[in-house]
Write a protein that holds these residues in place. Structure first.
Motif, mmCIF file in Angstrom:
data_model
loop_
_atom_site.group_PDB
_atom_site.id
_atom_site.type_symbol
_atom_site.label_atom_id
_atom_site.label_comp_id
_atom_site.label_asym_id
_atom_site.label_seq_id
_atom_site.Cartn_x
_atom_site.Cartn_y
_atom_site.Cartn_z
ATOM 1 N N LEU A 244 1.787 -6.288 10.076
ATOM 2 C CA LEU A 244 1.802 -4.869 9.746
ATOM 3 C C LEU A 244 0.907 -4.196 10.775
ATOM 4 O O LEU A 244 -0.319 -4.333 10.727
ATOM 5 C CB LEU A 244 1.290 -4.624 8.326
ATOM 6 C CG LEU A 244 1.319 -3.162 7.865
ATOM 7 C CD1 LEU A 244 2.755 -2.632 7.824
ATOM 8 C CD2 LEU A 244 0.669 -3.015 6.499
ATOM 9 N N HIS A 265 6.367 -3.087 10.183
ATOM 10 C CA HIS A 265 6.243 -4.291 9.361
ATOM 11 C C HIS A 265 7.318 -5.292 9.772
ATOM 12 O O HIS A 265 8.514 -4.985 9.719
ATOM 13 C CB HIS A 265 6.398 -3.936 7.881
ATOM 14 C CG HIS A 265 6.033 -5.059 6.958
ATOM 15 N ND1 HIS A 265 6.395 -5.092 5.629
ATOM 16 C CD2 HIS A 265 5.342 -6.207 7.175
ATOM 17 C CE1 HIS A 265 5.933 -6.197 5.075
ATOM 18 N NE2 HIS A 265 5.297 -6.888 5.993
ATOM 19 N N GLU A 275 10.735 -1.135 2.544
ATOM 20 C CA GLU A 275 9.488 -1.376 1.814
ATOM 21 C C GLU A 275 8.591 -0.144 1.895
ATOM 22 O O GLU A 275 8.479 0.492 2.942
ATOM 23 C CB GLU A 275 8.752 -2.583 2.380
ATOM 24 C CG GLU A 275 7.496 -2.936 1.598
ATOM 25 C CD GLU A 275 7.010 -4.335 1.906
ATOM 26 O OE1 GLU A 275 6.966 -5.164 0.990
ATOM 27 O OE2 GLU A 275 6.683 -4.587 3.077
ATOM 28 N N ILE A 277 5.254 1.696 2.329
ATOM 29 C CA ILE A 277 3.964 1.480 2.979
ATOM 30 C C ILE A 277 3.021 2.603 2.560
ATOM 31 O O ILE A 277 3.398 3.781 2.569
ATOM 32 C CB ILE A 277 4.104 1.473 4.517
ATOM 33 C CG1 ILE A 277 5.128 0.424 4.966
ATOM 34 C CG2 ILE A 277 2.747 1.238 5.176
ATOM 35 C CD1 ILE A 277 4.756 -0.997 4.648
ATOM 36 N N THR A 295 9.942 1.845 5.114
ATOM 37 C CA THR A 295 10.323 1.255 6.397
ATOM 38 C C THR A 295 11.827 1.408 6.632
ATOM 39 O O THR A 295 12.638 1.205 5.733
ATOM 40 C CB THR A 295 9.945 -0.233 6.466
ATOM 41 O OG1 THR A 295 10.519 -0.929 5.358
ATOM 42 C CG2 THR A 295 8.439 -0.409 6.435
ATOM 43 N N THR A 319 0.841 -2.885 2.414
ATOM 44 C CA THR A 319 2.115 -3.137 1.747
ATOM 45 C C THR A 319 1.867 -3.307 0.252
ATOM 46 O O THR A 319 0.720 -3.502 -0.174
ATOM 47 C CB THR A 319 2.772 -4.418 2.287
ATOM 48 O OG1 THR A 319 1.956 -5.543 1.904
ATOM 49 C CG2 THR A 319 2.899 -4.373 3.802
#
Length: 371
Positions: A244, A265, A275, A277, A295, A319
């Motif tokens: 990350l 990521h 995902e 963040i 993402t 995350t």
């Protein structure tokens, strides 16, 4: 007439210089190394020729595999052999910026000759630390990883275990973030010794299962035989090389503008898509501000915030599983009264005035003669 045209051409040229000087320059970002990895390979006499070939070829294969190690210039690799009573630098710190570079490193690994003798684990760890910390790519905000590959315990047994522990502690103090080990055919007592004394962060574990989130604990990957080593190493890639990365690492702007940070990521060199963040300002004039982003197909999430106060912010991304990025900085300065004016702009303006002033004086003199 010709003299007038010549002066006009000079004047237009100078004006063009002024305009170019007033246009803000645009900086193009280039990839930066954010992960340094040193493979520290046991070349002692207890490893026979066939086992050595399996170990070396497996290590080379993960270096060649783009799903394991990124090719975008963000990873630096070093390869070290420890044997006899010393360590040898086999592949110096090299940035993996293309498939061709990865293959060159892999070829270098396959060409390593096993030295035999004892198992000076401490010497291998020490050289790995020195190569990583001494690299021009060393950045404390990035990841520094030592990966120890061994089939036994430090030798001579009377002195080397204590030396290895001391070198491991020195490496951690110097800035090494993570230490892992593949232990091939190693007795349980020495698996536990590696777990308790060498791998980092603490407390170490014997894997599988692997720590969650990645990077939160060091681990010893127990491998039954060299025949299983390549599979174990590829499996480990999906765990260790989860990244990350937050960019830009530093930036400066006037108060009143917006700043955007980008979190990338990846896992095993591939983007993690969809995902959430979380971005948080952990220190500075805007400390406490936070936001989220999802993402995209490139594994990237973005967050922007306005600067309202001068000072330097420190920002991190995380995350849902707790993986934390490097820390980046944003400096906010007082707004400039005349934005975009540079030293060249001032010089060019002075040149224009220097040309126009004599013309104005001459015209006034001519007018005075006429009247």
């Amino acid at each position: 007439m010709k003299r007038g045209r010549r002066k006009l051409a000079v004047l237009l040229t100078v004006l063009a210089v002024v305009l170019l000087a007033l246009v803000p320059s645009v900086a193009h970002a280039s990839p930066e190394v954010n992960t340094q990895v040193a493979f520290v390979i046991d070349g002692s006499g207890s490893i026979d020729a066939s086992e050595w070939a399996l170990m070396i070829n497996a290590t080379a294969s993960i270096i060649e595999d783009p799903t394991c190690i990124s090719r975008n210039g963000t990873v630096e690799l070093t390869v070290i052999q420890f044997a006899e009573s010393t360590a040898t630098l086999e592949v110096p710190p090299t940035v993996v910026d293309s498939q061709a570079t990865a293959e060159t490193i892999a070829d270098g690994v396959r060409a390593i000759s096993k030295r035999g003798g004892l198992t000076p684990t401490g010497a291998g760890i020490r050289m790995a630390k020195e190569q990583i910390i001494g690299s021009p790519n060393f950045d404390p905000s990035g990841r520094q990883i030592i990966n120890l590959i061994t089939n036994g315990h430090p030798e001579p047994e009377e002195t080397e275990p204590a030396i290895a522990i001391a070198e491991r502690n020195a490496a951690v103090t110097a800035g090494i973030d993570e230490i892992y080990s593949e232990a091939v055919g190693v007795a349980q007592v020495w698996l536990e010794w590696l777990r308790d004394n060498i791998v980092y962060p603490e407390p170490g574990v014997i894997a599988p299962p692997y720590p969650d989130p990645p990077g939160s604990q060091g681990f010893v990957r127990k491998v039954t035989s060299f025949a299983e080593f390549e599979e174990a190493l590829h499996e480990k890639c999906t765990v260790v090389f989860v990244e990350l990365v937050l960019t830009p690492r530093s930036d400066t702007n006037p108060v009143g503008q917006e700043h955007t940070v980008v979190a990338t990521h990846t896992q095993g060199g591939l983007p993690v898509v969809g995902e959430e963040i979380t971005f948080t300002i952990v220190d500075g004039p805007h400390a406490g501000m936070s936001g989220t982003g999802i993402t995209d197909s490139n594994g990237q999430a973005r967050w922007s915030y306005p600067g309202t106060t001068t000072g330097t912010d420190k920002i991190v991304a995380t995350t849902p599983g707790g993986l934390t990025s490097n820390v980046v900085e944003k400096t906010w300065e007082e707004s400039v009264k005349v934005p975009g004016v540079t030293t060249w702009g001032i010089v060019a303006t002075a040149m224009v005035l220097g040309l126009l002033m004599p013309l104005a004086i001459r015209r006034r003199l001519l007018n005075s003669h006429v009247h």
